[in-house]
Design a protein around this motif. Structure first.
Motif, PDB file in Angstrom:
ATOM      1  N   LEU A  68      -3.851  -0.838   7.848  1.00 28.59           N
ATOM      2  CA  LEU A  68      -5.024  -0.652   6.987  1.00 28.59           C
ATOM      3  C   LEU A  68      -5.600   0.755   7.109  1.00 28.59           C
ATOM      4  O   LEU A  68      -5.995   1.363   6.113  1.00 28.59           O
ATOM      5  CB  LEU A  68      -6.084  -1.698   7.307  1.00 28.59           C
ATOM      6  CG  LEU A  68      -5.752  -3.127   6.891  1.00 28.59           C
ATOM      7  CD1 LEU A  68      -6.821  -4.082   7.414  1.00 28.59           C
ATOM      8  CD2 LEU A  68      -5.614  -3.236   5.396  1.00 28.59           C
ATOM      9  N   ALA A  69      -5.650   1.270   8.335  1.00 25.17           N
ATOM     10  CA  ALA A  69      -6.172   2.626   8.550  1.00 25.17           C
ATOM     11  C   ALA A  69      -5.285   3.662   7.849  1.00 25.17           C
ATOM     12  O   ALA A  69      -5.796   4.585   7.199  1.00 25.17           O
ATOM     13  CB  ALA A  69      -6.264   2.922  10.043  1.00 25.17           C
ATOM     14  N   TRP A 102      -3.377   3.093   5.281  1.00 30.81           N
ATOM     15  CA  TRP A 102      -3.535   2.875   3.846  1.00 30.81           C
ATOM     16  C   TRP A 102      -4.760   3.623   3.331  1.00 30.81           C
ATOM     17  O   TRP A 102      -4.759   4.215   2.256  1.00 30.81           O
ATOM     18  CB  TRP A 102      -3.661   1.387   3.586  1.00 30.81           C
ATOM     19  CG  TRP A 102      -3.559   0.956   2.153  1.00 30.81           C
ATOM     20  CD1 TRP A 102      -3.487   1.747   1.040  1.00 30.81           C
ATOM     21  CD2 TRP A 102      -3.531  -0.382   1.676  1.00 30.81           C
ATOM     22  NE1 TRP A 102      -3.413   0.970  -0.084  1.00 30.81           N
ATOM     23  CE2 TRP A 102      -3.431  -0.343   0.273  1.00 30.81           C
ATOM     24  CE3 TRP A 102      -3.578  -1.620   2.297  1.00 30.81           C
ATOM     25  CZ2 TRP A 102      -3.385  -1.475  -0.503  1.00 30.81           C
ATOM     26  CZ3 TRP A 102      -3.524  -2.749   1.515  1.00 30.81           C
ATOM     27  CH2 TRP A 102      -3.428  -2.677   0.133  1.00 30.81           C
ATOM     28  N   ILE A 103      -5.809   3.617   4.122  1.00 33.10           N
ATOM     29  CA  ILE A 103      -7.054   4.298   3.724  1.00 33.10           C
ATOM     30  C   ILE A 103      -6.942   5.813   3.903  1.00 33.10           C
ATOM     31  O   ILE A 103      -7.378   6.584   3.047  1.00 33.10           O
ATOM     32  CB  ILE A 103      -8.240   3.736   4.535  1.00 33.10           C
ATOM     33  CG1 ILE A 103      -8.493   2.277   4.128  1.00 33.10           C
ATOM     34  CG2 ILE A 103      -9.485   4.576   4.349  1.00 33.10           C
ATOM     35  CD1 ILE A 103      -9.453   1.542   5.039  1.00 33.10           C
ATOM     36  N   LEU A 104      -6.327   6.253   4.998  1.00 30.49           N
ATOM     37  CA  LEU A 104      -6.327   7.677   5.337  1.00 30.49           C
ATOM     38  C   LEU A 104      -5.242   8.495   4.639  1.00 30.49           C
ATOM     39  O   LEU A 104      -5.455   9.681   4.367  1.00 30.49           O
ATOM     40  CB  LEU A 104      -6.192   7.847   6.850  1.00 30.49           C
ATOM     41  CG  LEU A 104      -7.367   7.321   7.667  1.00 30.49           C
ATOM     42  CD1 LEU A 104      -7.062   7.427   9.154  1.00 30.49           C
ATOM     43  CD2 LEU A 104      -8.639   8.071   7.327  1.00 30.49           C
ATOM     44  N   GLY A 136       0.793  -1.217   0.000  1.00 31.15           N
ATOM     45  CA  GLY A 136       0.000   0.000   0.000  1.00 31.15           C
ATOM     46  C   GLY A 136       0.829   1.272   0.000  1.00 31.15           C
ATOM     47  O   GLY A 136       0.306   2.357  -0.213  1.00 31.15           O
TER      48      GLY A 136
END
Length: 67
Positions: free
Chosen positions: A50-51, A53-55, A14
């Protein structure tokens, strides 16, 4: 220190580790090893990855929205 954005080149999954390495002025490999070692400890490391990667914005998107 540079702006925190996921790079388009030099990333594996990511780009989170690559972004953190660029931000703190260290190599990508060092941050990846630190992340892998931290996964051996109890805690929400994968959820944090993951957070982020999203933010975190992509470098392309950050360049388009910059003033």
């Amino acid at each position: 220190m540079s702006r925190l954005a996921r790079p388009t080149h030099g990333r594996m999954i990511g780009g989170v580790c690559a972004a953190l390495a660029r931000r703190f002025g260290t190599s990508n490999g060092t941050i990846r090893v630190i992340f892998l070692v931290s996964c051996l400890l109890p805690g929400p490391q994968f959820l944090l990855y993951l957070a982020l990667w999203i933010l975190l914005p992509s470098e392309e998107k950050a360049a388009r929205t910059a003033w």
